[in-house]
Design a protein around this motif. Structure first.
Motif, PDB file in Angstrom:
ATOM      1  N   TRP A 143       0.845  -1.192   0.000  1.00  0.00           N
ATOM      2  CA  TRP A 143       0.000   0.000   0.000  1.00  0.00           C
ATOM      3  C   TRP A 143       0.882   1.243   0.000  1.00  0.00           C
ATOM      4  CZ3 TRP A 143      -5.118   0.052  -0.724  1.00  0.00           C
ATOM      5  CH2 TRP A 143      -5.811  -1.143  -0.557  1.00  0.00           C
ATOM      6  N   ILE A 144       0.448   2.256  -0.725  1.00  0.00           N
ATOM      7  CA  ILE A 144       1.154   3.537  -0.803  1.00  0.00           C
ATOM      8  C   ILE A 144       0.182   4.627  -0.367  1.00  0.00           C
ATOM      9  CG2 ILE A 144       2.355   5.177  -2.305  1.00  0.00           C
ATOM     10  CD1 ILE A 144       2.880   2.757  -4.192  1.00  0.00           C
ATOM     11  N   ALA A 145       0.633   5.492   0.543  1.00  0.00           N
ATOM     12  CA  ALA A 145      -0.178   6.623   0.985  1.00  0.00           C
ATOM     13  C   ALA A 145       0.174   7.838   0.141  1.00  0.00           C
ATOM     14  CB  ALA A 145       0.092   6.923   2.452  1.00  0.00           C
ATOM     15  N   PHE A 146      -0.821   8.657  -0.136  1.00  0.00           N
ATOM     16  CA  PHE A 146      -0.596   9.906  -0.859  1.00  0.00           C
ATOM     17  C   PHE A 146      -1.062  11.050   0.027  1.00  0.00           C
ATOM     18  CE2 PHE A 146      -0.763   6.699  -4.097  1.00  0.00           C
ATOM     19  CZ  PHE A 146       0.270   7.052  -4.947  1.00  0.00           C
ATOM     20  N   GLU A 150      -6.272   3.464   6.461  1.00  0.00           N
ATOM     21  CA  GLU A 150      -5.546   4.328   7.387  1.00  0.00           C
ATOM     22  C   GLU A 150      -4.038   4.208   7.239  1.00  0.00           C
ATOM     23  OE1 GLU A 150      -6.464   3.353  11.468  1.00  0.00           O
ATOM     24  OE2 GLU A 150      -5.097   1.671  11.467  1.00  0.00           O
ATOM     25  N   VAL A 151      -3.373   5.229   7.756  1.00  0.00           N
ATOM     26  CA  VAL A 151      -1.911   5.279   7.829  1.00  0.00           C
ATOM     27  C   VAL A 151      -1.551   5.486   9.290  1.00  0.00           C
ATOM     28  CG1 VAL A 151       0.134   6.602   7.157  1.00  0.00           C
ATOM     29  CG2 VAL A 151      -1.702   6.237   5.511  1.00  0.00           C
ATOM     30  N   VAL A 152      -0.543   4.759   9.767  1.00  0.00           N
ATOM     31  CA  VAL A 152      -0.059   4.952  11.131  1.00  0.00           C
ATOM     32  C   VAL A 152       1.339   5.543  11.049  1.00  0.00           C
ATOM     33  CG1 VAL A 152       0.540   3.860  13.325  1.00  0.00           C
ATOM     34  CG2 VAL A 152      -1.441   3.037  12.028  1.00  0.00           C
ATOM     35  N   VAL A 153       1.503   6.677  11.725  1.00  0.00           N
ATOM     36  CA  VAL A 153       2.796   7.363  11.779  1.00  0.00           C
ATOM     37  C   VAL A 153       3.321   7.225  13.198  1.00  0.00           C
ATOM     38  CG1 VAL A 153       4.005   9.546  11.468  1.00  0.00           C
ATOM     39  CG2 VAL A 153       2.018   9.009  10.034  1.00  0.00           C
ATOM     40  N   GLU A 154       4.521   6.711  13.329  1.00  0.00           N
ATOM     41  CA  GLU A 154       5.159   6.590  14.647  1.00  0.00           C
ATOM     42  C   GLU A 154       5.836   7.910  14.970  1.00  0.00           C
ATOM     43  OE1 GLU A 154       5.720   5.047  18.134  1.00  0.00           O
ATOM     44  OE2 GLU A 154       4.861   3.761  16.581  1.00  0.00           O
ATOM     45  N   THR A 155       5.461   8.497  16.106  1.00  0.00           N
ATOM     46  CA  THR A 155       6.034   9.767  16.548  1.00  0.00           C
ATOM     47  C   THR A 155       6.660   9.574  17.923  1.00  0.00           C
ATOM     48  OG1 THR A 155       4.084  10.564  17.732  1.00  0.00           O
ATOM     49  CG2 THR A 155       4.153  10.981  15.349  1.00  0.00           C
ATOM     50  N   PRO A 198       2.128   6.235  18.447  1.00  0.00           N
ATOM     51  CA  PRO A 198       1.564   6.125  17.103  1.00  0.00           C
ATOM     52  C   PRO A 198       0.389   7.075  16.890  1.00  0.00           C
ATOM     53  CG  PRO A 198       0.963   4.222  18.434  1.00  0.00           C
ATOM     54  CD  PRO A 198       1.899   5.047  19.257  1.00  0.00           C
ATOM     55  N   LEU A 199       0.310   7.608  15.683  1.00  0.00           N
ATOM     56  CA  LEU A 199      -0.778   8.493  15.288  1.00  0.00           C
ATOM     57  C   LEU A 199      -1.483   7.851  14.102  1.00  0.00           C
ATOM     58  CD1 LEU A 199      -2.294  11.222  15.372  1.00  0.00           C
ATOM     59  CD2 LEU A 199      -0.510  12.114  13.856  1.00  0.00           C
ATOM     60  N   ARG A 200      -2.781   7.562  14.252  1.00  0.00           N
ATOM     61  CA  ARG A 200      -3.568   6.952  13.188  1.00  0.00           C
ATOM     62  C   ARG A 200      -4.278   8.036  12.397  1.00  0.00           C
ATOM     63  NH1 ARG A 200      -3.404   1.717  14.054  1.00  0.00           N
ATOM     64  NH2 ARG A 200      -3.288   0.875  16.142  1.00  0.00           N
ATOM     65  N   LEU A 201      -4.085   7.993  11.088  1.00  0.00           N
ATOM     66  CA  LEU A 201      -4.714   8.950  10.180  1.00  0.00           C
ATOM     67  C   LEU A 201      -5.608   8.187   9.227  1.00  0.00           C
ATOM     68  CD1 LEU A 201      -1.507  11.008   9.385  1.00  0.00           C
ATOM     69  CD2 LEU A 201      -3.303  11.599  11.014  1.00  0.00           C
ATOM     70  N   GLY A 202      -6.904   8.456   9.279  1.00  0.00           N
ATOM     71  CA  GLY A 202      -7.842   7.768   8.415  1.00  0.00           C
ATOM     72  C   GLY A 202      -8.068   8.501   7.113  1.00  0.00           C
ATOM     73  N   VAL A 203      -8.342   7.742   6.074  1.00  0.00           N
ATOM     74  CA  VAL A 203      -8.655   8.317   4.784  1.00  0.00           C
ATOM     75  C   VAL A 203     -10.001   9.038   4.883  1.00  0.00           C
ATOM     76  CG1 VAL A 203      -9.139   7.834   2.358  1.00  0.00           C
ATOM     77  CG2 VAL A 203      -7.364   6.545   3.561  1.00  0.00           C
TER      78      VAL A 203
END
Length: 70
Positions: free
Chosen positions: A19-22, A51-56, A60-65
């Motif tokens: 999967w690729i996030a844009f 969703e995309v999960v970004v580790e900070t 973790p921060l979950r960002l939904g489409v």
């Protein structure tokens, strides 16, 4: 580098089994992000269909489409 707070998730797409996030940058440019890609203050941990999960540093921060995540 793009900061997590500036990461404006536009959508995700599959490329085979990956999967690729844009996400839009503040300049309006649309950029692709894959697992392991770095942001100024985080790392893309997972990219899935919805969703995309970004580790900070704060965890973790979950960002939904299509959902506000910032």
């Amino acid at each position: 580098d793009l900061a997590v707070q500036e990461f404006d998730l536009a959508g995700v797409a599959s490329s085979g089994t990956t999967w690729i996030a844009f996400a839009y940058a503040p300049t309006g440019a649309l950029n692709p992000y894959r697992v392991g890609d770095r942001l100024a203050d985080g790392v893309i941990k997972t990219v899935e269909a919805a969703e995309v999960v970004v580790e900070t540093d704060e965890g973790p921060l979950r960002l939904g489409v299509g959902l506000p995540g910032r």
